[in-house]
Every structure is written in C-alpha cells, then in structure tokens.
Design an enzyme around this catalytic site. Structure first.
Site, mmCIF file in Angstrom:
data_model
loop_
_atom_site.group_PDB
_atom_site.id
_atom_site.type_symbol
_atom_site.label_atom_id
_atom_site.label_comp_id
_atom_site.label_asym_id
_atom_site.label_seq_id
_atom_site.Cartn_x
_atom_site.Cartn_y
_atom_site.Cartn_z
ATOM 1 C CG ASP A 14 -48.950 59.817 -44.694
ATOM 2 O OD1 ASP A 14 -48.584 60.138 -45.839
ATOM 3 O OD2 ASP A 14 -49.362 58.800 -45.483
ATOM 4 C CG ASP B 74 -46.994 57.934 -51.478
ATOM 5 O OD1 ASP B 74 -46.257 57.688 -50.180
ATOM 6 O OD2 ASP B 74 -48.545 57.284 -50.878
ATOM 7 C CD GLU C 242 -50.871 65.466 -48.549
ATOM 8 O OE1 GLU C 242 -50.055 65.279 -48.344
ATOM 9 O OE2 GLU C 242 -52.243 64.425 -48.216
#
Length: 888
Positions: A446, A543, A449
């Site tokens: 996770d 999310d 990015e």
C-alpha cells in the site's frame, strides 16, 4: 438604427470575390504555427524511418523546441504497429526494457523507402502513412475498411519537458474506454474530460481525479461507418492505442479528438488492430505481459478492517463468519498488527507472535489464509533491524546529496529504491525473515504511489515543470504529498521520470520474494500500478466511500482494469470510508460477491461491517457468496483464460456483443466471462432492476428458468428482492459448477454439476481448467494441469440432447477422480415435461435419476423445458458422450 442594405449587384460581386479568395486560401499549403517538416524517409519491408525538422513557432514559455526528431514506424506483428518519435540527436528517458520487454526499433534504415511514405503489408490490417502538407502528421488506418483509426494534426510539439500531439476522432462513431486510473461516473469516456496520469494518494471516493495508477491505454469501439464506405460496414470493430510513457501527462478527450500533453520522455505509441475487443486485449497483453495466475484461494471471500484491535478481535471475526455460515477464505490485517507501524514487526502487546502464530496456524488447518499489509517507507530508527540492514545495503532514494526523508505512518522514513537491484534483494530477505515468524500467504503493498505526508520543497526545475498537469484537479505541483520529482534513483534516474513506476517495481519485487520463499504462486495486492503490473499483482480500487455512488462507480473501475491487463480487481465491499448502512452493505455484497477480488474492508473509526452483523446482510451474503463459490470452477477457468490470452474476468457486455451498439454505454451490469450476466441493484429502496439483455436466451442462475428470450436485445424490469442479485447465463454456454462450502478447499473436493444452457440454435459450449491452484506456473513443462472442453447439442428435433467432453490436456491426477454427478439441461424445445427418459453414457444405457422441471419460462418469454439428469458418475478427466433421449 440599422445599417442600410447593400445594392444587389454590389452584394453579388462581394460574394464572388469572397469565394475566389476562399478557394485560393484552401489551395495554398499554408504553414501552421509550429510543427515539423519531413526531411527524409527511408525503410524496409516492415519498417520506416523519417527525420523531422522543426518548423518554428510553438509556445516559447514551455521551453525551446527540439530541432530534429527521429520517427520510426514498424509492423512488429500482423496486429501491432509501433510508432516512436524522439530526439534525433540526444537520448531521452524511456520506460526501461526490464519493465516492459519489447523489440528495439531498428534505426539503421538509410535506403529510400519503397512506396514512399506508406507502411503496409498484405498480412496486416494496419496501415501507417506520413503526410507532409501543410507539415508533418501521420495516420493509422484499417486496410480492410479504410477506416482511419488515428489521425494526428500538424501541430506536433516536442520540447525537453513538454510534448503535445492531437489525433482527430469520428465523434459520431467512436466509443472510447480506458485511460486510468480515475473514479469515473461512466465506463465509456465522456467528451470534454481530462485524464491526468500521475500516481497519487487521493481517495478513490473522489471522482475525476488522478488516483493510484497510470495506464495511458484506450480501447476504441466503432459503430457502423457511413453508408458507402469501403467494405466492412458492420458495427463493433475495435482497436487499441497505448502511449508507452511513464511521465506525468494530461490526456484530453474532446469527442472529436484526443490530445496528449506529456511532461517528458518520448512519444512511443503502439496500435493494436483487434478487430474484436477481446482480440485487442489479447494483443495488448502480448506486448505488456500476460496477467499473473492467481492462487485458487484468492477467488474466495476476504475480510479486512483497519482498526482490528488485537488477535482476539481477529478470532472473533473468524468465529462470527463460521457461526453465520458465511464463506470466509482469507483474514487480513491492516497496519494495526505492526509495532509502531514499522514493516516486518509485530505489536508486542496486541499482536504478539505467541498469539498471532497459533491463530494463523488454525486458519491454515481450516483451509483458510492470512494476508498482511506492507508500506514502502522504512522508519528511520537506529534500533530497528530492517532500517539497519537497509542502511548497510544503501538502497534508499536519494535527494540533495543524501537519503530522501519523508513522513508516513511510522514517522520519519526513507523509501527503498526498487530500481536498485539491491533493494529487491533486501526486500526479499526481509519478507523471508518475517515469514519465519508469521507464515503469511500473501502480501498487500500500500501507499506506494509513493505517498508522503509532507510536501517537499520545489528545489529545481524538475519539481515544477513549465507545464503543470492537472494534478489533484487543481494543478498542484507534482511534488504534492509524494517524493520530490528532483529525487534520484539508482543509475541517476530522476523521480520526475520514474515516479509512476514505483508501485509496479515494488509489486514485482514482492512477487519475486514470495515466489522464492514459498515456491508457490504468489498473491500480491498493490494499490499503485502501471502498464504491465498485472504480471505481478492484483489491485483494488483504493479508498472508496460507503455511498451508493461509490457502489455504482466500482463497476467502471473494475471494467477498466480488465482492459489494462489486471483482471484480479475489486472494490472495498460496503465502502472503506464513512459509515455504511444495512441496506447499502446488503446490496454491496450482492455485487461484490462477483468482483474477481472480493474483499470487505473498512476504515478505523467507522461502523463495523462484517457481513454477519446484520441479518439482512447475512442472508444476502449467504445467497450471493453461495453462488460465487458454486461458480469457482468457472471463475478459475476464466483466470486461466486471462493468463493465456489477457481476457478480462469481469467484462463489459460489448466484449461478447460488439455488434450491438446498445451495449456500448452499459456500465450498470457486467459479464463474468462470455456468458454470465450480473445485474445488481445500485440505488436505495429499489425492489426491481432494469437490465439490458442482448439478443438470445437468458436463464436465471438461481432458478434455472428462462428469464428473457429476445431476437434483438431489450431492456427488462426484473424483480430484485432484498436478499437477491440477478445473475443470468446466456444460452449457448456450459458452466462447470461445484457445491457451495465455507472455503474453496472444501468446494474443490465436491462433486461437479454441468449446467447446459442451450442457445437458439440448440447448441452450447464451455471449458474447465483444473490444477492444484498454487503451482507457480498454470501451464508449462513443470506444471500439472487439465483442460476439458464441453459441447452440447439437440438432435431429432430436440427430442435428444447430447453432451460431450473433450480432454485437451490431462496431467492433473485428481481430474480422474473428481466426478460430474449431475447435468442440468436448460432450453429444451418442448415446455411440456417429458413422459420418459433414456440416458446413455458412451453408448451404454445407465440408470440415472432424471427429473423434468416445470416449463422454464412464461408465455410472454417463450416457455422452454428443463431437465435434471442426476445420479451420474462421469470422471472429469475422461472423455464422455452423454445422450439423453426424451419421449413426450
């Protein structure tokens, strides 16, 4: 007061002069502001090379223009055209070969091009042409029909940190899909929309913003061309376009055009001929890499929450699912399990090893699995073993002469540089050491990015390029909440160029680490993705929010990632952020049970939403997941198809019905494979759902009854009880089913049923792929697998139905002991129950428990018969010929 009218004679003379001037203007090759001229063209049979010289005059505020460009065009396969435009005199950043291995353009083509400026072969349907007036542009056309697929305007811009190219489109015929990752209100792209590609930690509940991944690929499905066009006047021809570029960009879709505005790299286009949508995805994944096979267990139901307090909390959730008789395949733990949010550690109070390890062992004994999260940031802490080892290996991203210091969950962090080969080795050793303590079955990567809780300063020109892409919807600097663009990776690569690759690289390293440590098929779930990520990872939509809008939008994102070669995709069921409601959660599991990746996940501080907490949700979960688990053999076979051909598991309707233009805008329904149609309820308070059914017969998968029979396709309003999602199978399909259970391991031990849904022509076909579900290779010299093809057909006016199996390959031993115990025949020509049956297997009559159903349908639908042929024992791995003879 108005002006007086001109005398008629003077008016006529004026219009004559105007017409003459217009004709002269159009006849003269006037130059444009900017662009390039063609200086030379050379080539060979399948390749063409051109030199382009700058014509002057484009946007000096964006920097100086590159004076000389090199263009290469090559027909790499019969269905793939590669067009690359770069600086002729200086090397530029390109997506590395080890990220997307691909043929290298042949540049030493100095002979004059035979046939001038056109590249075409007798075996390819793609034609490339260079045009020179008023200045350089190029077109890509379909040779068989003359349809122009890509038609650039003359105003090409090529600067150091700004590239721009526009292609015109037939606005009345082109339907575009793709260009991700964004949460969109519709699956089909809407005109006058901007798609920004710059990987960012922006919640998926925000529509129309750049999210976690970058996929500069679109699929174009064309409706029928105008009457009189050259050949091929039917609807449904599709092609694909990829701009292989990892730099930030805006892609503007205007309906009649598509414009790329890119802040670096090269213009590296690939065109895929199709002509079917499935063929496009096949050709696309042939280039970028086939989707990785996922383990069988990963197609079961997963439960997670950010906010599980301790091991006892996890134990209570597992017990709750078992008591409610709802399938539970995998328990997940978010960052709660870590010691102060540090990777590869355990909270010594709430998740100590002496409590967590026995819990995981019990899961394994019950045929269940365990997955945990990892974030890339490594806490800067001299007492932390992972940090100490990473520092010794010197594997962090650099900035301004030292390791870049960011802030994420554990506080100050350095980020591993996965372009550095030592980083992947470090990551693998840490994973292996952690698995000695807790033998996790998969890993969830996770925040990659990369997400950063602080905004780095704008240190130099890379951090704030002359053109600001529409980052976060307000053109924020590209440094916003991430690593600075001026940071440096291994080999001197700037973050400016490699930013969008980080999630890909981490997923690749994690995949390799799990494979090395376990020897089994890895399961990796990554939030950030790039072109080709499907070779290593599954993905979830990020999310989202517990809203009805996000429920609807999840279908669009799921279908997009199928196009991108990442078929293992799903959204957080019941919503991640905000408080769900009982009704929303009930309807969401009805949809989410049919996501390829089906996981309930919620945020800390929100209302708990395990599926057993509300009785109505429990009923929905049992029913929807019960059907999902029965469909596991079919869904897993679709994974095999995805791995070998790139075909999405969840698909838009036009993949099976490309000639039906009504399907082009449908995004409230989807197909699993070619013939299972899911039509969920997507609004509160609804007790019906209006669904579109393409031409053919459609049977309910719950009731084995004919729901719709249509010659042309139509919309039908269906009842949608509170605990039920509408799922139908198209006539012409054979589905292999097994018996529902609480884990996939138990399903795999159960007897098979074959569901034969006869089409209008009285035939049906289907496939079954079997292996152990965990070997690294699905098919290969070292793998054991079986593939069986089924066919069905009516004979003697429908009084006889024959179902045959053909064993394509059989090296998976259990296929010879697993049996088909029942065959259900739907779509029998006569609605009246037969008076008698005779059942033959391989020519020998057998005693079978055969029951005729009531008429499957209604007078307005056209009633058809159904028969259940039970009491069989047909070995899956042996060919059979089943003949059912009915007397009326």
């Amino acid at each position: 007061m108005g002006s007086p009218s001109a005398p008629p004679a003077r008016l006529g003379a004026f219009f004559s002069f105007f017409l003459f001037f217009l004709l002269v203007f159009l006849a003269v090759p006037w130059g444009v502001d900017g662009g390039y001229n063609v200086a030379s063209v050379a080539g060979s049979k399948n390749r063409l090379k051109a030199r382009l010289d700058f014509a002057g005059g484009t946007a000096p505020e964006l920097g100086p223009d590159v004076e000389r460009l090199s263009l290469t065009a090559s027909l790499e396969t019969d269905s793939r055209l590669h067009v690359r435009i770069t600086d002729a005199d200086h090397p530029r950043w390109e997506v590395p070969q080890d990220v997307i291995p691909r043929p290298t353009p042949e540049l030493s083509l100095d002979a004059p091009r035979p046939g001038g400026r056109v590249l075409s072969t007798a075996t390819s349907d793609l034609t490339f042409a260079i045009h020179t007036s008023p200045s350089f542009r190029f077109t890509v056309s379909r040779r068989s029909t003359g349809d122009v697929l890509f038609d650039t305007t003359p105003d090409l811009v090529f600067k150091d940190r700004y590239l721009e190219l526009t292609s015109s489109l037939p606005a009345d015929r082109a339907s575009l899909y793709g260009l991700g990752e964004h949460t969109k209100r519709t699956f089909r792209l809407q005109r006058n929309d901007t798609f920004t590609l710059w990987n960012s930690d922006i919640a998926a509940g925000n529509v129309d913003l750049n999210l976690y991944g970058s996929h500069p690929f679109y699929l174009d499905v064309r409706s029928a061309p105008p009457v009189g066009s050259r050949r091929g006047n039917g609807a449904g021809a599709a092609h694909g376009v990829l701009l292989l570029n990892s730099n930030g960009m805006d892609v503007i879709y205007g309906g009649s055009y598509v414009t790329y505005k890119v802040i670096g790299g090269v213009l590296d286009f690939y065109f895929f001929a199709g002509p079917s949508p499935l063929a496009v995805v096949d050709q696309y994944t042939q280039l970028i890499g086939r989707p990785s096979p996922m383990p069988y267990w990963s197609f079961g139901f997963h439960q997670c929450r950010y906010g599980y307090k301790n091991v006892a909390d996890l134990e209570g959730v597992v017990a709750g699912y078992a008591k409610a008789r709802i399938p539970l395949e995998v328990m997940w733990t978010d960052i709660d399990y870590m010691d102060a949010f540090k990777d590869f550690t355990l909270d010594p109070v709430n998740f100590p090893a002496d409590r967590l390890r026995p819990f995981v062992d019990r899961l394994h004994r019950n045929g269940q699995k365990y997955v945990v999260i990892l974030d890339p940031g490594i806490n800067v802490n001299t007492t932390y073993g992972t940090f100490i080892r990473a520092t010794k290996q010197d594997i962090f991203i650099k900035w301004n002469g030292s390791n870049y210091l960011g802030v994420v969950w554990p506080g100050n962090v350095y980020f591993p540089d996965f372009l550095n080969p030592r980083a992947a080795e470090f990551w693998a050793r840490e994973i292996a050491a952690f698995r000695r303590t807790i033998p996790v079955d998969g890993l969830w990567v996770d925040m990659n990015e990369i997400s950063n809780f602080v905004d780095p300063p704008l240190l130099n020109a890379l951090d704030d390029p002359p053109y600001r892409i529409n980052n976060s919807g307000v053109r924020r600097p590209i440094n916003n909440k991430t690593v600075p663009a001026s940071a440096v990776h291994y080999g001197g690569v700037a973050e400016y160029n490699a930013h969008n690759l980080y999630g890909f690289l981490e997923a690749r390293a994690t995949h390799a680490a799990l494979l090395r440590d376990t020897g089994r098929r890895p399961f990796v779930l990554s939030r950030s993705t790039f072109v080709g990520s499907g070779r290593y990872t599954a993905h979830w939509t990020g999310d989202n929010a517990a809203t009805w809008d996000d429920l609807r939008y999840s279908i669009n994102t799921m279908l997009n990632f199928g196009l991108f070669g990442i078929p293992m995709i799903g959204a957080d069921i019941c919503g991640f952020g905000g408080n769900t409601t009982e009704e929303l959660c009930s309807r969401w599991i009805q949809l989410g049970a049919f996501y390829p990746f089906s996981r309930d996940h919620s945020a800390i501080g929100t209302v708990r939403r395990e599926l057993y907490l509300w009785e109505s949700v429990t009923r929905s979960a049992r029913k929807a997941l019960g059907l999902h688990y029965r469909l596991l053999p079919y869904i897993y076979t679709l994974m095999y198809e995805a791995h070998t051909t790139g075909a999405p598991i969840a698909r838009p309707l036009f993949f099976s019905y490309p000639g039906d233009v009504e399907t082009y805008g449908i995004d409230r329904q989807f197909l699993l494979g070619r013939g299972v149609l899911v039509s969920p309820v997507l609004e509160p308070g609804a007790t019906t759902v209006t669904a579109y059914f393409p031409a053919g017969r459609w049977f309910s998968l719950y009731y084995y009854s004919l729901a719709v029979a249509t010659k042309t396709g139509k919309r039908v309003t269906l009842p949608a009880p509170a605990d039920t999602v509408n799922v139908h199978v198209a006539g012409g399909n054979i589905l292999p089913l097994q018996q529902p259970a609480l884990t996939s391991w138990r399903v795999r031990q159960s007897v098979f049923h074959l569901l034969v849904a006869l089409g209008d022509d009285g035939t049906a076909a289907g496939d079954l792929f079997l292996d152990d579900g965990e070997s690294p290779e699905m098919v290969g010299a070292r793998s054991k697998w079986s593939q069986i093809k089924f066919s069905g057909a009516t004979e003697n006016g429908g009084g006889v139905v024959r179902v045959r199996s053909h064993v394509v390959h059989d090296s998976y031993a259990p296929s010879r002991t697993l049996v088909i115990g029942k065959v259900v025949l739907m779509g029998l020509p006569s609605p009246a129950p037969p008076k008698g049956f005779a059942v033959y297997v391989n020519g020998v009559q057998v005693d079978a428990n055969t029951v005729a159903g009531a008429a499957a349908g209604s007078p307005k639908n056209g009633a058809l018969g159904v028969a259940h042929v039970g009491g069989l024992s047909l070995a899956v791995g042996q060919e059979f010929d089943l003949k059912v003879v009915m007397t009326y």
